[in-house]
Design a protein around this motif. Sequence first.
Motif, PDB file in Angstrom:
ATOM      1  N   ARG A  37      19.746  12.430   0.845  1.00 28.54           N
ATOM      2  CA  ARG A  37      19.045  11.965   2.049  1.00 28.54           C
ATOM      3  C   ARG A  37      17.641  11.446   1.741  1.00 28.54           C
ATOM      4  O   ARG A  37      17.219  10.424   2.300  1.00 28.54           O
ATOM      5  N   TYR A  38      16.915  12.142   0.872  1.00 31.28           N
ATOM      6  CA  TYR A  38      15.543  11.694   0.617  1.00 31.28           C
ATOM      7  C   TYR A  38      15.495  10.346  -0.098  1.00 31.28           C
ATOM      8  O   TYR A  38      14.834   9.416   0.408  1.00 31.28           O
ATOM      9  N   PRO A  39      16.146  10.174  -1.255  1.00 33.28           N
ATOM     10  CA  PRO A  39      16.092   8.839  -1.895  1.00 33.28           C
ATOM     11  C   PRO A  39      16.715   7.756  -1.024  1.00 33.28           C
ATOM     12  O   PRO A  39      16.270   6.599  -1.074  1.00 33.28           O
ATOM     13  N   ASP A  40      17.721   8.123  -0.221  1.00 27.47           N
ATOM     14  CA  ASP A  40      18.318   7.135   0.680  1.00 27.47           C
ATOM     15  C   ASP A  40      17.315   6.685   1.738  1.00 27.47           C
ATOM     16  O   ASP A  40      17.278   5.501   2.108  1.00 27.47           O
ATOM     17  N   SER A  41      16.510   7.621   2.238  1.00 25.75           N
ATOM     18  CA  SER A  41      15.504   7.260   3.250  1.00 25.75           C
ATOM     19  C   SER A  41      14.435   6.353   2.648  1.00 25.75           C
ATOM     20  O   SER A  41      13.966   5.418   3.300  1.00 25.75           O
ATOM     21  N   VAL A  42      14.073   6.609   1.403  1.00 24.92           N
ATOM     22  CA  VAL A  42      13.095   5.755   0.728  1.00 24.92           C
ATOM     23  C   VAL A  42      13.655   4.353   0.524  1.00 24.92           C
ATOM     24  O   VAL A  42      12.971   3.340   0.741  1.00 24.92           O
ATOM     25  N   GLU A  43      14.927   4.294   0.113  1.00 25.12           N
ATOM     26  CA  GLU A  43      15.576   2.992  -0.073  1.00 25.12           C
ATOM     27  C   GLU A  43      15.678   2.237   1.252  1.00 25.12           C
ATOM     28  O   GLU A  43      15.485   1.010   1.301  1.00 25.12           O
ATOM     29  N   ASN A  91      11.131   1.877  11.646  1.00 20.97           N
ATOM     30  CA  ASN A  91      10.493   3.008  12.321  1.00 20.97           C
ATOM     31  C   ASN A  91      11.400   4.239  12.315  1.00 20.97           C
ATOM     32  O   ASN A  91      10.931   5.370  12.138  1.00 20.97           O
ATOM     33  N   SER A  92      12.691   4.024  12.498  1.00 16.59           N
ATOM     34  CA  SER A  92      13.644   5.140  12.473  1.00 16.59           C
ATOM     35  C   SER A  92      13.703   5.772  11.077  1.00 16.59           C
ATOM     36  O   SER A  92      13.761   7.006  10.945  1.00 16.59           O
ATOM     37  N   ALA A  93      13.713   4.944  10.041  1.00 14.85           N
ATOM     38  CA  ALA A  93      13.768   5.454   8.671  1.00 14.85           C
ATOM     39  C   ALA A  93      12.502   6.236   8.321  1.00 14.85           C
ATOM     40  O   ALA A  93      12.568   7.284   7.656  1.00 14.85           O
ATOM     41  N   GLN A 128       0.799  -1.223   0.000  1.00 17.03           N
ATOM     42  CA  GLN A 128       0.000   0.000   0.000  1.00 17.03           C
ATOM     43  C   GLN A 128       0.836   1.281   0.000  1.00 17.03           C
ATOM     44  O   GLN A 128       0.400   2.305  -0.544  1.00 17.03           O
ATOM     45  N   HIS A 129       2.022   1.233   0.599  1.00 18.48           N
ATOM     46  CA  HIS A 129       2.789   2.474   0.767  1.00 18.48           C
ATOM     47  C   HIS A 129       4.213   2.393   0.231  1.00 18.48           C
ATOM     48  O   HIS A 129       4.642   3.280  -0.511  1.00 18.48           O
ATOM     49  N   VAL A 130       4.957   1.375   0.624  1.00 19.76           N
ATOM     50  CA  VAL A 130       6.388   1.350   0.342  1.00 19.76           C
ATOM     51  C   VAL A 130       6.675   1.142  -1.145  1.00 19.76           C
ATOM     52  O   VAL A 130       7.512   1.862  -1.729  1.00 19.76           O
ATOM     53  N   ARG A 131       6.019   0.179  -1.745  1.00 18.52           N
ATOM     54  CA  ARG A 131       6.289  -0.075  -3.163  1.00 18.52           C
ATOM     55  C   ARG A 131       5.905   1.120  -4.040  1.00 18.52           C
ATOM     56  O   ARG A 131       6.705   1.509  -4.918  1.00 18.52           O
ATOM     57  N   PRO A 132       4.718   1.732  -3.845  1.00 18.95           N
ATOM     58  CA  PRO A 132       4.413   2.937  -4.634  1.00 18.95           C
ATOM     59  C   PRO A 132       5.403   4.075  -4.392  1.00 18.95           C
ATOM     60  O   PRO A 132       5.746   4.816  -5.329  1.00 18.95           O
ATOM     61  N   LEU A 133       5.876   4.217  -3.143  1.00 23.13           N
ATOM     62  CA  LEU A 133       6.837   5.274  -2.829  1.00 23.13           C
ATOM     63  C   LEU A 133       8.155   5.043  -3.559  1.00 23.13           C
ATOM     64  O   LEU A 133       8.721   5.972  -4.167  1.00 23.13           O
ATOM     65  N   SER A 134       8.652   3.804  -3.507  1.00 21.88           N
ATOM     66  CA  SER A 134       9.902   3.482  -4.210  1.00 21.88           C
ATOM     67  C   SER A 134       9.739   3.664  -5.715  1.00 21.88           C
ATOM     68  O   SER A 134      10.649   4.163  -6.397  1.00 21.88           O
ATOM     69  N   LYS A 135       8.587   3.280  -6.214  1.00 16.63           N
ATOM     70  CA  LYS A 135       8.338   3.410  -7.652  1.00 16.63           C
ATOM     71  C   LYS A 135       8.307   4.873  -8.084  1.00 16.63           C
ATOM     72  O   LYS A 135       8.736   5.219  -9.196  1.00 16.63           O
TER      73      LYS A 135
END
Length: 305
Positions: A198-204, A158-160, A76-83
């Motif tokens: 920092r942003y793409p790293d946090s998503v990864e 949770n930290s990420a 619901q969230h992580v895969r769409p965000l990475s995409k």
Amino acid sequence: MELHEAMNWIADSIQSPAFNNLSTGAFGAFFGAWGAQAIISRGQRRQSVVAELNNISAALGLCFSICNTYASLKAQHVRPLSKSVEDAREQRRLIDEKNKNLRGPLRRPLELTFDFRTIPRPRAPIELLEKLVFEKIAMRGRGPIAFIALMNAVDSLNSAIAFREELILDIKARNLPAKELVSLYLGSPVSDRGTDSRYPDSVEAIDSHTNDCIFFSQIVAADLAEYGKAFRKKHSGPLTRALPKLPAADWSSLREQQLLPDESNYASWLSSFEGQPITRKTFRSLMGLLGRFKARLKTFQSGHL
């Protein structure tokens, strides 16, 4: 009384009805008490076996719940965000390719849709599973280590998520120009300011730790099932009929949705347990590690309430 007269008296006494009644009563009382104790002992042993199997079943249910929780988060969230980040990078590449030989007004602008939606931090029954794994179930080996890895993955996720939320607030507060915002979103260089990834790293990191939560909850479930199967077989018999059956894992739906991480990404972790038994010293070290981890988790939670 002469010796032969005493022997005759003892023989006559043994053959008397009184002695027979007395001996029969004594033997009956002894074997009756022994039989009752044996029945009680078998009953207690069966209760202990059933309790262990029930605890294993409960732990398996929690593993299934935890795995499905993080698989749902991924879908619901992580895969769409990475995409969204991957698609933005591909769009940037295509635009740069088209603009390579163009000048001035002929160059096409890069238009992106930024996905700055927040991601919920799942509430999974980690503490309940911890109590069962380390206090109620006598499983040793890889399973407890996988559980500690699961706890670490949950904490890291949770930290990420928290880091990304803080970063988004900072980005919105700075009201950056479009060009800098694109560079920050993609982690690409900004003229002479260098690269801020920092942003793409946090998503990864969110994507990676979510996969870790799914994978290690599966490993804990697999080892619980293997231990439970062996334990049930060991204690099955005429005196322990109708022992509780253990629930079977069915990951087919998650596999069809391609939500299960690739095991090859964990080959090094998996290979570290091949042919290496977990000693008592290692297990005590694990318990110490668990204690330190719980203290760290409590500190993190108190800072993000």
